[in-house]
Enzyme design. Structure first.
Site, PDB file in Angstrom:
ATOM      1  CB  CYS A 165      -0.994  -0.036   1.154  1.00  0.00           C
ATOM      2  SG  CYS A 165      -2.391   1.108   0.916  1.00  0.00           S
ATOM      3  CG  HIS A 198      -4.166  -3.381   2.736  1.00  0.00           C
ATOM      4  ND1 HIS A 198      -3.217  -2.937   3.625  1.00  0.00           N
ATOM      5  CD2 HIS A 198      -4.767  -2.278   2.226  1.00  0.00           C
ATOM      6  CE1 HIS A 198      -3.251  -1.615   3.672  1.00  0.00           C
ATOM      7  NE2 HIS A 198      -4.173  -1.196   2.820  1.00  0.00           N
ATOM      8  CD  GLU A 252      -2.378  -6.080   5.313  1.00  0.00           C
ATOM      9  OE1 GLU A 252      -2.669  -4.889   5.555  1.00  0.00           O
ATOM     10  OE2 GLU A 252      -1.724  -6.434   4.303  1.00  0.00           O
TER      11      GLU A 252
END
Length: 205
Positions: A80, A186, A188
């Protein structure tokens, strides 16, 4: 050792938890000795471009990161804002970036905020201009990731663009220059797709 670089911005704990879930130990650190000993580096980030560069500078991390990435060729993944910091500059601020990849960050300009609000939040499919990249091992045309950003990157060398997405217009969703990788989304927060990408980065680089 995998070091998630702590410069005061980003979902550090979420990234570490995801790595642990898929079987990789990582440390969150701004310690220069730990960064100097890392076999892999992850540069996360949520926030503004100038704040990110200021934080890296104030913690004295830019010289050690330059040494590890540019001289020692340690693989690094920017996530990001971390991806945007890999580049030259951003319309969001006035500070130069790390300048490891020839890319710039530009603001989304929407003429239809009802259909295309800014920031761009949520899941989107990605496409690969070319197949066979080691960062993309195990992916197909149904691959999608979770995005949260108001600025997108434009990479000058189109051969370094490995994933594109479409929101308002096409934009570069992932770049790769040798051992330097960056993703706008992202991983995650991207469930099995994010797990696969992080596994590829740790295992293939």
């Amino acid at each position: 050792m995998i070091v998630i670089v702590d410069y005061g911005l980003g979902n550090l704990g979420s990234i570490k938890n995801m790595l642990q879930f898929i079987g990789f130990d990582a440390v969150i650190s701004s310690d220069k000795e730990q960064i100097s000993a890392a076999g892999k580096l992850i540069l996360p980030g949520v926030g503004s471009f100038d704040q990110g560069m200021n934080n890296l500078n104030e913690r004295g991390l830019i010289p050690v990161l330059n040494q590890r990435v540019l001289t020692d060729k340690v693989p690094i993944l920017g996530i990001c804002l971390g991806m945007q910091l890999l580049g030259m500059k951003s319309e969001e601020g006035i500070r130069p970036g790390l300048s490891w990849i020839d890319l710039e960050s530009k603001k989304f300009n929407s003429t239809d905020y009802k259909s295309f609000p800014v920031p761009h939040l949520g899941w989107d499919y990605v496409s690969a201009p070319e197949q066979g990249n080691k960062l993309l091992k195990g992916f197909d045309e149904e691959t999608r990731f979770y995005f949260a950003h108001s600025y997108f990157v434009k990479c000058s060398n189109r051969n370094e663009v490995v994933l594109e997405a479409d929101y308002i217009h096409k934009f570069d969703a992932a770049v790769l220059k040798g051992h330097i990788a960056g993703v706008q989304f992202h991983p995650e927060k991207s469930h099995r797709f994010g797990m696969q990408l992080l596994t590829n980065f740790i295992s293939e680089f």
